[in-house]
Design an enzyme around this catalytic site. Sequence first.
Site, PDB file in Angstrom:
ATOM      1  N   ALA A 174       0.806  -1.223   0.000  1.00 32.66           N
ATOM      2  CA  ALA A 174       0.000   0.000   0.000  1.00 32.66           C
ATOM      3  C   ALA A 174       0.838   1.273   0.000  1.00 32.66           C
ATOM      4  O   ALA A 174       0.324   2.346   0.322  1.00 32.66           O
ATOM      5  CB  ALA A 174      -0.936  -0.012   1.202  1.00 32.66           C
ATOM      6  N   ALA A 175       2.099   1.176  -0.401  1.00 40.43           N
ATOM      7  CA  ALA A 175       2.956   2.365  -0.413  1.00 40.43           C
ATOM      8  C   ALA A 175       2.387   3.444  -1.325  1.00 40.43           C
ATOM      9  O   ALA A 175       2.359   4.633  -0.979  1.00 40.43           O
ATOM     10  CB  ALA A 175       4.368   1.993  -0.850  1.00 40.43           C
ATOM     11  N   GLY A 176       1.914   3.043  -2.493  1.00 47.46           N
ATOM     12  CA  GLY A 176       1.332   4.005  -3.424  1.00 47.46           C
ATOM     13  C   GLY A 176       0.081   4.658  -2.871  1.00 47.46           C
ATOM     14  O   GLY A 176      -0.172   5.850  -3.103  1.00 47.46           O
ATOM     15  N   ASP A 177      -0.699   3.888  -2.126  1.00 44.37           N
ATOM     16  CA  ASP A 177      -1.922   4.443  -1.532  1.00 44.37           C
ATOM     17  C   ASP A 177      -1.586   5.457  -0.435  1.00 44.37           C
ATOM     18  O   ASP A 177      -2.242   6.501  -0.322  1.00 44.37           O
ATOM     19  CB  ASP A 177      -2.789   3.321  -0.958  1.00 44.37           C
ATOM     20  CG  ASP A 177      -3.302   2.403  -2.037  1.00 44.37           C
ATOM     21  OD1 ASP A 177      -3.454   2.852  -3.189  1.00 44.37           O
ATOM     22  OD2 ASP A 177      -3.552   1.206  -1.741  1.00 44.37           O
TER      23      ASP A 177
END
Length: 309
Positions: free
Chosen positions: A253-256
């Site tokens: 979930a880094a992009g989120d």
Amino acid sequence: MEQHNPKVVVVGSFNMDLVIKSERRPQKGETLIGEEFGMFIGGKGSNQAIAASRLGADVTMIGRLGTDLFGETFLSEFAKEKINTGFVVHDASVGTGVASPVIDADGDNSIIIVPRANMRLDVEDVERASSKIADADVLLLQLEVPIKASQRAAEIARSNGVEVILNPAPACELPDDFLGLVDVLIPNEVETEFLSKVTVADDEGARLAAQVLFEKGISTIVLTLGSRGALLLTSQQSDLVPAYNVKVVDTTAAGDAFCGALATALADGKRIFDAVAFANAAGALAVTVLGAAPSMPTADQVHALLSAN
């Protein structure tokens, strides 16, 4: 002087994540013994809403849940996160979305998603929340719900002077009239290559790809490049904003975290370069924790990382 409370509306998905961690991904026909298992609330929309709320935004979520145990779990967790779910539809016909991420020894992930109720979000669901969208500072969109619903939300936002941010994930063909409503586009490397048809293996390729997307009429392009940081392109600037060196546990979930943080920073009036640096810090913190929702950082954690660097 009254403090501004940044308002972010998220139109997006809910997926219950069934996460498996193993040394590597299985080959065709192979059975592997995994190392860890966890069940976490997730979905790009859900993750980004949680990130924005933990970072100080007043968040409203628009989406669809099933009337099942997973749906009840989301509502309970969102209440704890102080996220407005008054415009979340409870679908009795289709269950809550699910996803199965597999995390390897390097923390990299592969994910299979079964959208279920997410793909039943429609224009009418969005229009019921039109006053909330019109009152927001930022509208944050992804592509795990039908494009027609996201496009209608963008139309409402644009007609009311609300900034529109699109995270074009998962990658798919997008109509020009939808892209024309977007103020800030945040694709990762895979999505950038899909949309621009340009390879982004190095900084030169990333700059060329960003220029291709910029020429589609989007005023701000932010390419997320993993450990290389993020490339920011506007009519006034082209900057590579460096990443932070952290121990990678799970990149799911880094992009989120990045998108939720960028939306919050822009809603709070930060300049775009500072907003990207803030979002980079949030994304870095997210990879240090297993699971999607558990890895969304707080404002104090992000400010501590920024201060330390």
